[in-house]
Scaffold this active site. Structure first.
Site, PDB file in Angstrom:
ATOM      1  N   GLU A  66      -7.022  -7.735  -0.682  1.00 38.56           N
ATOM      2  CA  GLU A  66      -7.648  -7.573   0.640  1.00 38.56           C
ATOM      3  C   GLU A  66      -9.105  -7.196   0.483  1.00 38.56           C
ATOM      4  O   GLU A  66      -9.419  -6.059   0.108  1.00 38.56           O
ATOM      5  CB  GLU A  66      -6.928  -6.487   1.470  1.00 38.56           C
ATOM      6  CG  GLU A  66      -5.561  -6.876   1.977  1.00 38.56           C
ATOM      7  CD  GLU A  66      -4.997  -5.858   2.958  1.00 38.56           C
ATOM      8  OE1 GLU A  66      -5.790  -5.021   3.475  1.00 38.56           O
ATOM      9  OE2 GLU A  66      -3.780  -5.889   3.212  1.00 38.56           O
ATOM     10  N   GLU A  99       0.822  -1.217   0.000  1.00 34.08           N
ATOM     11  CA  GLU A  99       0.000   0.000   0.000  1.00 34.08           C
ATOM     12  C   GLU A  99       0.854   1.265   0.000  1.00 34.08           C
ATOM     13  O   GLU A  99       0.597   2.215   0.749  1.00 34.08           O
ATOM     14  CB  GLU A  99      -0.967  -0.017   1.192  1.00 34.08           C
ATOM     15  CG  GLU A  99      -1.960  -1.177   1.148  1.00 34.08           C
ATOM     16  CD  GLU A  99      -3.029  -1.088   2.229  1.00 34.08           C
ATOM     17  OE1 GLU A  99      -2.863  -0.299   3.166  1.00 34.08           O
ATOM     18  OE2 GLU A  99      -4.028  -1.820   2.124  1.00 34.08           O
TER      19      GLU A  99
END
Length: 839
Positions: free
Chosen positions: A264, A194
């Site tokens: 995710e 991320e």
């Protein structure tokens, strides 16, 4: 003759890899292609030449015990998963530079081999920055002390250590032959994590991310690399989506040759101390996954599928000990229904669509606003898959698709593997429901005798680090403990003290976080803390001072290190300024006083939570509501195999050890906006227990009642079903034969099913109604069309059995099919219990 599609795709992809990697020669290209057991194209990952639909779930090996791993993996596979995802936890594996730990809960190789033994794949998120609500985002503390280091940017010291650890993990996997090109289960690896969230903070961010991707690809692991939430993932590295609704929020891969991957899919939300409960329904999860697959997605990963427990001090700043308890497998590894079962049905429905999803030509047919059909067709094979979607959040509707009307509840997707038959609807749950209960174990009530040892406030002799002003906490503790004592003294004359009895001096402390407890002249006066959002705070409490020497002691502490954001290496904590207000002479600033410091607690240094060293201090009969106090008792393990927990609702804040193993931080006194503790029950793995004489040691920071601590057993024995005649038939009713969907039972009708856990049977029927019942599991109510015969019919079919199947029709229960308001719904609540000899 044309090559089979999968072979052609593999060849095409191998060519793409060569192009992207800019290999110097044809021979080198052929050599790399031969090494690739996993490749990809714009549709999916290709494993050993075969396109795959991948249903993955995150299970973090340090957040459960090796004894729990086999059952968790088994249940994940039974839930329709074929892949397990895990991070690699750098600070757990290398807590000190060059000193590695791959034992016990940190045995990564053992965990991966267990997944392989269950016939499942692995995606390995090496990071090595992982965030993950894990202490310091997985980065070891010693990394902060490397000269001239800046984390996660174009910084040579950081890149050196990051590459060193990444190479070490990759080599460890290669040595154990765990990558897919070696016959192992690892089909995908992740570098970084991320990074888009922090990229703007770093001038060298773009260079760093290019370097990280190229470094990873250069390790030649034989499987693709992925970067999640990284739109500019370089070269062959796949950019993937994280979030709740990637079917609608993901802009897609950054190159048409890359597949759409969802690394995710948040099954709820991680929680911090002070948070209210987190929720995400099974229906919403199923909708999001069906939506993603309907729009060319071929891999979804549930984060988390089993969350587990932040044992010891492993949770990040303010993160609760319980982690993603709302996942399909809860903290204890028990199936949370209907989430586990509804997703299992979804996976089976999507598997019936496999050929169309992986090889069909996509198209979209629009209906009224918010209604659409997404199709995948292979006309020559008579393959047709349809997803009928209602995106309206508050509007049910009917669509006419190919001459047939289909009812679509609000925000739902119906899956038609043959473009005719609805085998699954995301809003219509066929799987059973359950409710979790915590029962007091008899063993916990026996010999409930507690002893106590009061932590000694350091003296000038004990606290030997002296400075002008209080020192920063993290630099002192170096993540070896949560605690740092600050002590100072000052002298007052009689004239300095307030003359009026209604005026008392006030201690004011500006604290950078996370919490503190204050003692004046040996007496506890109060506590203060920040929050996850605003960690710094100001502590203000009145106190009693005397003429002469006064002593102030502050127990400063952290609740985990931060795990997110830029410049983690510069974060600060602990006492900043200290002043006393309300004196006759005005405000007394102690910020530049001489302060003494002691790292950690005496009880920690002596290891009194371990049975071999518990008698290093003198224990006394326990009293309640004592601050900075250690408590201990012995107890016997509960009988049976149900999971075990510790109920700490009578305590405040601190840590708990069982036979020397820390089960984590507790913080019951920090209430959520609902006025309740975010967590008062804490997981105690059975592998930590002996049959008899288990030592429990509790360090209580500011006061509690240890005699009211409870040992609990955890069950999901309350099971329910809520199915209507409008529901699709059970997913197991359908099979694919010769590209067609067929019923394996003839006339496919809705059916309600109940099933108890292993070695348990249905002991009683608590509620049963057919007609228009309402409510949810544990709180059903009958409607106006209730039929009294329902309970006896269900009892006859289910009592004494491990499982039972129930028809969903008015006729089966003697109900009035024409009753105004009927929804033709069957609701049942049953109670499971262990088998008796009669069973």
């Amino acid at each position: 003759m044309a090559a089979p599609p999968e072979t052609a795709a593999s060849r095409s992809l191998a060519g793409l890899f060569l192009l992207l990697l800019v290999l110097p020669s044809t021979d080198a290209a052929r050599q790399l292609a031969d090494q690739q057991a996993v490749t990809y194209d714009g549709r999916s990952l290709i494993i050993n030449g075969r396109r795959e639909l991948l249903f993955s779930g995150s299970v973090h090996y340090p957040r459960s015990t090796p004894e729990m791993w086999p059952d968790i993996i088994k249940k994940a596979k039974e839930g329709g998963l074929n892949t397990i995802q895990t991070y690699v936890f750098w600070n757990a594996h290398e807590p000190l530079y060059g000193q590695f730990n791959f034992e016990g809960r940190y045995d990564l190789v053992k965990f991966i081999k267990l997944v392989q033994a269950h016939g499942m794949y692995v995606t390995l998120r090496i990071g090595p920055f992982i965030q993950a609500e894990w202490n310091h985002g997985g980065l070891p503390y010693w990394l902060r002390e490397v000269a001239n280091i800046t984390f996660r940017t174009d910084n040579q010291p950081y890149m050196f250590h990051m590459e060193r650890f990444t190479k070490m993990i990759v080599q460890k996997m290669k040595d154990e032959k765990l990558f897919a090109n070696q016959g192992g289960p690892i089909i995908l690896a992740q570098i970084e994590n991320e990074y888009n969230n922090v990229a703007r903070a770093f001038q060298g961010g773009a260079n760093y991310i290019q370097w990280a991707g190229n470094m990873a690809v250069g390790l030649n692991v034989g499987v693709p690399w992925v970067m999640c939430k990284q739109n500019d993932a370089p070269g062959p590295v796949i950019n993937a989506c994280n979030g709740r609704n990637c079917g609608d929020t993901f802009a897609g891969p950054n190159h048409p040759s890359k597949p759409a991957l969802w690394t995710e899919n948040w099954t709820a939300q991680y929680r911090v101390f002070g948070d209210p409960p987190s929720q995400r329904s099974a229906e919403d999860l199923a909708y999001s996954v069906a939506r993603f697959f309907s729009k060319n997605g071929t891999l979804t990963n549930y984060y988390m599928y089993h969350g587990g427990t932040n044992f010891g001090r492993t949770g990040a700043a303010f993160v609760m000990t319980r982690y993603y308890d709302e996942a399909p497998l809860d903290e204890y590894g028990l199936q949370k229904e209907p989430k586990w079962g509804h997703l299992k049905d979804l996976h089976n429905a999507l598997k019936l669509c496999r050929k169309g999803l992986l090889w069909g030509t996509p198209s979209v047919q629009k209906f009224d606003a918010g209604f659409e059909a997404r199709l995948y067709e292979i006309p020559e094979s008579k393959v047709c898959v349809a997803f009928l979607t209602n995106t309206n959040a508050k509007k049910d509707g009917v669509v006419n698709f190919r001459g047939v009307e289909y009812y679509l509840p609000r925000r739902s997707i119906s899956i038609l593997p043959d473009c005719k038959t609805v085998v699954f609807n995301s809003q219509q749950v066929n799987s059973q429901h359950n409710a979790r209960t915590f029962d007091i174990a008899k063993a916990s009530k026996e010999n409930n005798q507690w002893q106590m040892y009061t932590e000694q406030i350091p003296t000038s002799r004990d606290a030997n680090v002296v400075s002008k002003g209080p020192l920063e906490l993290l630099n002192m503790t170096k993540d070896t403990t949560d605690y740092l004592w600050y002590t100072t003294s000052f002298r007052l004359d009689d004239d300095d003290l307030p003359m009026r009895h209604d005026i008392r001096p006030v201690l004011q402390v500006s604290n950078l976080g996370h919490a503190m407890h204050a003692f004046v002249n040996g007496k506890y006066i109060g506590s203060g803390h920040g929050t996850k959002i605003e960690k710094s705070f100001v502590f203000q409490k009145p106190m009693d001072l005397k003429a002469g020497v006064n002593r102030i002691a502050i127990l400063g502490l952290t609740v985990g290190l931060p795990d997110s954001g830029a410049y983690l290496e510069h974060r600060l904590s602990g006492v900043h300024t200290v002043v006393i207000q309300g004196l006759n002479a005005g405000t007394l600033d102690l910020s530049q006083n001489l302060w003494r410091h002691q790292v950690g607690l005496t009880g920690e240094h002596l290891g009194i939570f371990d049975e071999q060293r518990a008698n290093a201090v003198k224990w006394e009969e326990a009293q309640s509501d004592a601050a900075a106090t250690w408590y201990k008792r012995y107890f016997d393990a509960p009988s049976g195999n149900d999971p075990v927990a510790v109920g700490l609702s009578s305590m405040g804040k601190g840590q708990v050890w069982i036979n020397g193993e820390s089960i984590g931080r507790f913080w019951v006194s920090y209430l959520s906006p609902l006025g309740k503790a975010s967590q008062s029950i804490y997981h105690l793995p059975r592998s930590f227990l002996k049959p008899k004489n288990n030592l429990m040691v509790v360090f209580e920071e500011h006061g509690g009642k240890p005699k009211d601590i409870e040992i609990l057993t955890v069950k999901r024995d309350n099971i329910c079903t809520f199915v209507s005649a409008q529901h699709p038939a059970q997913i197991g009713t359908w099979s694919r034969e010769d590209s067609q969907i067929r019923s394996v039972v003839g006339d496919a009708k809705p059916e309600a099913r109940l099933k108890c856990g292993e070695k348990k049977v249905i002991r009683s029927i608590v509620f049963a109604s057919f007609g228009n019942p309402d409510g949810m599991c544990g709180n059903f109510t009958v409607g106006s069309c209730h039929t009294p015969q329902a309970k006896s019919v269900v009892e006859k079919a289910c009592l004494g059995k491990e499982s039972c199947a129930l028809p969903v029709s008015a006729e089966a229960y003697g109900a009035d099919a024409g009753c105004p308001g009927t929804t033709a719904t069957l609701a049942v609540q049953a109670k499971c219990a262990r088998k008796s000899k009669k069973d």
